[in-house]
Write a protein that holds these residues in place. Structure first.
Motif, PDB file in Angstrom:
ATOM      1  N   ALA A  59       0.973  -1.157  -0.135  1.00  0.00           N
ATOM      2  CA  ALA A  59       0.078   0.033   0.054  1.00  0.00           C
ATOM      3  C   ALA A  59       0.848   1.345  -0.062  1.00  0.00           C
ATOM      4  CB  ALA A  59      -0.786   0.159   1.189  1.00  0.00           C
ATOM      5  N   ASP A  60       2.122   1.055  -0.122  1.00  0.00           N
ATOM      6  CA  ASP A  60       3.055   2.262  -0.115  1.00  0.00           C
ATOM      7  C   ASP A  60       3.253   3.035   0.993  1.00  0.00           C
ATOM      8  OD1 ASP A  60       4.944   3.762  -1.641  1.00  0.00           O
ATOM      9  OD2 ASP A  60       3.534   5.178  -2.571  1.00  0.00           O
ATOM     10  N   LYS A  61       2.923   2.392   2.203  1.00  0.00           N
ATOM     11  CA  LYS A  61       3.096   3.032   3.444  1.00  0.00           C
ATOM     12  C   LYS A  61       4.331   2.377   4.114  1.00  0.00           C
ATOM     13  CE  LYS A  61      -1.835   3.729   4.283  1.00  0.00           C
ATOM     14  NZ  LYS A  61      -1.699   5.371   4.155  1.00  0.00           N
ATOM     15  N   VAL A  62       5.209   1.763   3.834  1.00  0.00           N
ATOM     16  CA  VAL A  62       6.363   1.183   4.406  1.00  0.00           C
ATOM     17  C   VAL A  62       7.481   1.114   3.211  1.00  0.00           C
ATOM     18  CG1 VAL A  62       7.654  -0.689   5.728  1.00  0.00           C
ATOM     19  CG2 VAL A  62       5.437   0.066   6.429  1.00  0.00           C
ATOM     20  N   ASP A  63       8.681   1.481   3.352  1.00  0.00           N
ATOM     21  CA  ASP A  63       9.798   1.387   2.232  1.00  0.00           C
ATOM     22  C   ASP A  63      10.025   0.023   2.451  1.00  0.00           C
ATOM     23  OD1 ASP A  63       9.861   4.153   1.860  1.00  0.00           O
ATOM     24  OD2 ASP A  63      11.504   4.623   3.346  1.00  0.00           O
TER      25      ASP A  63
END
Length: 249
Positions: free
Chosen positions: A76-80
């Motif tokens: 979900a593109d909330k953590v690298d």
């Protein structure tokens, strides 16, 4: 937050999660324990409070304490993505350590239990009806509910240092504890609701290694299902999150 700090907080939080979670199952299962026979509802509430405690402790790292949550947040593109292995490593180590601590706390009860070959369930999950495909589906559905709830919860956001913060804005981590109790009550019957690869794999490894008298098999043939199912469920939740309309501000 640096990778080293993430590793430490995730290890500590997950260790507390498993210590309390495996602890409540031991309390209900082992004959010479005050909670013996306490039943499924006590186990579900114990796991819910275990999640609350573990997540609260691991708050500085975003309180994932679950590889399926970490993977879902990454999709979900909330953590690298370069931090995902760090989260995974801390979670697996913490789960193993928490299981060892639970065994130490109940050492004399393990030694005096009248069915030592049937103690694996204290540490890890197993299906009530063994059907590989359907067991996998159950774990996928349960974890999907957990991760989509996290992604859509009021107050979900990424902090300034890139570490995600999530959870109900009013109840905080107590809210996810209620969700875990609900998942256990509603969806836990078929497989014991691992909904967390580290929660199952770390304690399963501990069970295989610990010197438990006359213990049974670790059931490695089933062990991939509570790992693969939650990871798939976390990814599916993240993919749905990405295509949903933006939430109103």
């Amino acid at each position: 937050m640096g990778n080293g700090s993430i590793f430490v907080w995730e290890t500590l939080g997950t260790a507390i999660l498993i210590l309390l979670g495996a602890g409540v199952v031991a309390n209900v299962t082992l004959k010479n324990s005050l909670g013996n026979g306490g039943g499924w509802l006590l186990i579900n509430f114990g796991w819910g409070f275990a999640v609350f405690a573990g997540a609260s402790v691991a708050a500085p790292s975003g309180a994932h304490i679950n590889p399926a949550v970490t993977l879902g947040l990454a999709v979900a593109d909330k953590v690298d993505w370069d931090r995902v292995p760090v989260y995974f490593a801390g979670q697996l180590l913490g789960a193993f350590l928490g299981a060892v601590l639970a065994w130490l706390a109940y050492k004399t009860q393990f030694d005096t239990h009248d069915d030592p070959g049937n103690t694996r369930g204290i540490f890890c999950t197993a299906p009530t009806v063994r059907a590989t495909g359907w067991n996998l589906v159950t774990e996928i559905i349960g974890t999907f509910v957990l991760v989509i709830w996290i992604l859509l919860s009021p107050g979900a956001k990424a902090a300034g240092d890139g570490v995600p913060q999530f959870g109900n804005s009013a109840l905080g981590y107590a809210a996810v504890a209620f969700l875990v109790v609900g998942l256990g009550n509603s969806l836990g019957g078929p497989t014991g609701y691992a909904i967390n690869p580290a929660r199952d794999l770390g304690p399963r490894i501990a069970y295989a290694i610990l010197p438990i008298r006359d213990k049974g098999s670790a059931d490695w043939g089933y062990s991939w299902i509570p790992v693969a199912g939650p990871l798939i469920g976390g990814v599916l939740a993240a993919l749905l999150y990405l295509v949903l309309p933006d939430l109103p501000a």
